[in-house]
Design an enzyme around this catalytic site. Structure first.
Site, PDB file in Angstrom:
ATOM      1  N   TYR A  51       0.812  -1.221   0.000  1.00  0.00           N
ATOM      2  CA  TYR A  51       0.000   0.000   0.000  1.00  0.00           C
ATOM      3  C   TYR A  51       0.847   1.273   0.000  1.00  0.00           C
ATOM      4  CZ  TYR A  51      -4.483  -2.441   0.617  1.00  0.00           C
ATOM      5  OH  TYR A  51      -5.617  -3.205   0.431  1.00  0.00           O
ATOM      6  N   PHE A  59      -6.669   7.282   5.887  1.00  0.00           N
ATOM      7  CA  PHE A  59      -7.081   5.893   6.123  1.00  0.00           C
ATOM      8  C   PHE A  59      -5.913   4.910   6.107  1.00  0.00           C
ATOM      9  CE2 PHE A  59      -7.546   6.762   1.548  1.00  0.00           C
ATOM     10  CZ  PHE A  59      -6.832   5.716   0.980  1.00  0.00           C
ATOM     11  N   ARG A  87     -11.410  -6.016 -11.591  1.00  0.00           N
ATOM     12  CA  ARG A  87     -11.815  -4.730 -10.985  1.00  0.00           C
ATOM     13  C   ARG A  87     -13.300  -4.466 -11.245  1.00  0.00           C
ATOM     14  NH1 ARG A  87      -8.360  -1.435  -7.809  1.00  0.00           N
ATOM     15  NH2 ARG A  87      -9.189   0.425  -8.864  1.00  0.00           N
ATOM     16  N   THR A  93     -14.679   1.241  -5.090  1.00  0.00           N
ATOM     17  CA  THR A  93     -14.054   1.117  -3.768  1.00  0.00           C
ATOM     18  C   THR A  93     -15.054   1.172  -2.606  1.00  0.00           C
ATOM     19  OG1 THR A  93     -12.082   2.183  -4.691  1.00  0.00           O
ATOM     20  CG2 THR A  93     -12.247   2.091  -2.291  1.00  0.00           C
ATOM     21  N   ARG A 104     -18.360  -6.207  -4.129  1.00  0.00           N
ATOM     22  CA  ARG A 104     -18.498  -5.192  -3.084  1.00  0.00           C
ATOM     23  C   ARG A 104     -19.938  -4.696  -2.966  1.00  0.00           C
ATOM     24  NH1 ARG A 104     -12.972  -1.954  -4.875  1.00  0.00           N
ATOM     25  NH2 ARG A 104     -11.506  -3.012  -3.468  1.00  0.00           N
ATOM     26  N   GLU A 132       2.832  -6.250  -7.269  1.00  0.00           N
ATOM     27  CA  GLU A 132       2.105  -6.868  -6.153  1.00  0.00           C
ATOM     28  C   GLU A 132       2.252  -8.396  -6.160  1.00  0.00           C
ATOM     29  OE1 GLU A 132      -1.852  -5.310  -6.643  1.00  0.00           O
ATOM     30  OE2 GLU A 132      -1.224  -3.272  -6.107  1.00  0.00           O
TER      31      GLU A 132
HETATM   32  P1  DAT Z   1      -9.208  -0.004  -4.387  1.00  0.00           P
HETATM   33  O1  DAT Z   1      -9.067  -1.068  -3.330  1.00  0.00           O
HETATM   34  O2  DAT Z   1     -10.603   0.067  -4.944  1.00  0.00           O
HETATM   35  O3  DAT Z   1      -8.139  -0.077  -5.454  1.00  0.00           O
HETATM   36  P2  DAT Z   1      -7.713   2.234  -3.281  1.00  0.00           P
HETATM   37  O4  DAT Z   1      -6.493   1.584  -3.854  1.00  0.00           O
HETATM   38  O5  DAT Z   1      -7.974   3.647  -3.623  1.00  0.00           O
HETATM   39  O6  DAT Z   1      -9.020   1.393  -3.631  1.00  0.00           O
HETATM   40  O7  DAT Z   1      -7.649   2.154  -1.686  1.00  0.00           O
HETATM   41  C1  DAT Z   1      -7.140   1.017  -1.013  1.00  0.00           C
HETATM   42  C2  DAT Z   1      -8.071   0.668   0.113  1.00  0.00           C
HETATM   43  O8  DAT Z   1      -8.078   1.715   1.099  1.00  0.00           O
HETATM   44  C3  DAT Z   1      -9.531   0.514  -0.301  1.00  0.00           C
HETATM   45  O9  DAT Z   1      -9.812  -0.782  -0.791  1.00  0.00           O
HETATM   46  C4  DAT Z   1     -10.267   0.841   0.960  1.00  0.00           C
HETATM   47  C5  DAT Z   1      -9.400   1.883   1.619  1.00  0.00           C
HETATM   48  N1  DAT Z   1      -9.861   3.244   1.267  1.00  0.00           N
HETATM   49  C6  DAT Z   1      -9.669   3.890   0.078  1.00  0.00           C
HETATM   50  N2  DAT Z   1     -10.192   5.115   0.093  1.00  0.00           N
HETATM   51  C7  DAT Z   1     -10.735   5.264   1.335  1.00  0.00           C
HETATM   52  C8  DAT Z   1     -11.425   6.335   1.999  1.00  0.00           C
HETATM   53  N3  DAT Z   1     -11.675   7.496   1.392  1.00  0.00           N
HETATM   54  N4  DAT Z   1     -11.861   6.133   3.266  1.00  0.00           N
HETATM   55  C9  DAT Z   1     -11.617   4.963   3.897  1.00  0.00           C
HETATM   56  N5  DAT Z   1     -10.964   3.919   3.347  1.00  0.00           N
HETATM   57  C10 DAT Z   1     -10.524   4.060   2.088  1.00  0.00           C
HETATM   58 MG    MG Z   2      -6.068   0.129  -5.244  1.00  0.00          MG
END
Ligand code: DAT
Ligand code: MG
Length: 137
Positions: A51, A59, A87, A93, A104, A132
């Site tokens: 991450y 977050f 996806r 998300t 989801r 990854e």
């Molecule tokens: P995704 O998992 O859809 O690729 P991401 O990479 O933007 O989404 O974020 C990684 C994870 O972090 C996501 O699965 C859930 C959490 N997350 C993302 N945006 C968030 C937010 N605004 N508030 C809380 N959790 C969040």
């Molecule tokens: Mg992501």
């Protein structure tokens, strides 16, 4: 487009809620191939690598804590356009507004927590997938 691979994680909420089988069934019904699959309990360093793009966001810490709260299932998944295909299957998300019909959207909700618990992870590009998969397998 040629066959490609992606990293899918059934996150701790998915495993704890007993949804691993239901999620795998959707992946298999869509027609993608399981190349490798394992139960994982990642340490903080692994999650910091995974991450890295989110470091510093509000977050980020809750996300790492959540991902260390229990086992996940890591899957190496293959198929033509599987990165965008998974996806799409996962949905957007935020599980509250993810479309019905998606993992989801059908199985997730808002639990009032600092991090969205949205059941699955899927790589978002060929570069992310390569990076990854190297972390988890
Ligand atoms: P995704 O998992 O859809 O690729 P991401 O990479 O933007 O989404 O974020 C990684 C994870 O972090 C996501 O699965 C859930 C959490 N997350 C993302 N945006 C968030 C937010 N605004 N508030 C809380 N959790 C969040
Ligand atoms: Mg992501």
């Amino acid at each position: 487009m040629a066959t490609e691979e992606t990293l899918v994680l059934v996150k701790p909420d998915g495993v704890a809620r007993g949804l691993t089988g239901a999620i795998l069934a959707r992946i298999e019904a869509k027609g993608y191939s399981l190349v490798d699959i394992r139960l994982v309990e990642p340490d903080r360093e692994t999650l910091e690598r995974h991450y890295a793009e989110h470091e510093g966001k509000p977050f980020y810490e809750p996300l790492l804590e959540f991902m260390m709260s229990g086992p996940s299932v890591a899957i190496r998944l293959a198929g033509n356009r599987v990165i965008e295909g998974f996806r799409s299957l996962a949905g957007t998300t935020d599980p509250t507004t993810a479309a019905p019909g998606t993992i989801r959207g059908d199985l997730g909700r808002d639990w009032g927590l600092k991090v969205q618990q949205n059941l699955v992870h899927g790589s978002d590009s060929p570069e992310s997938a390569a990076r990854e998969l190297d972390i988890w397998f």
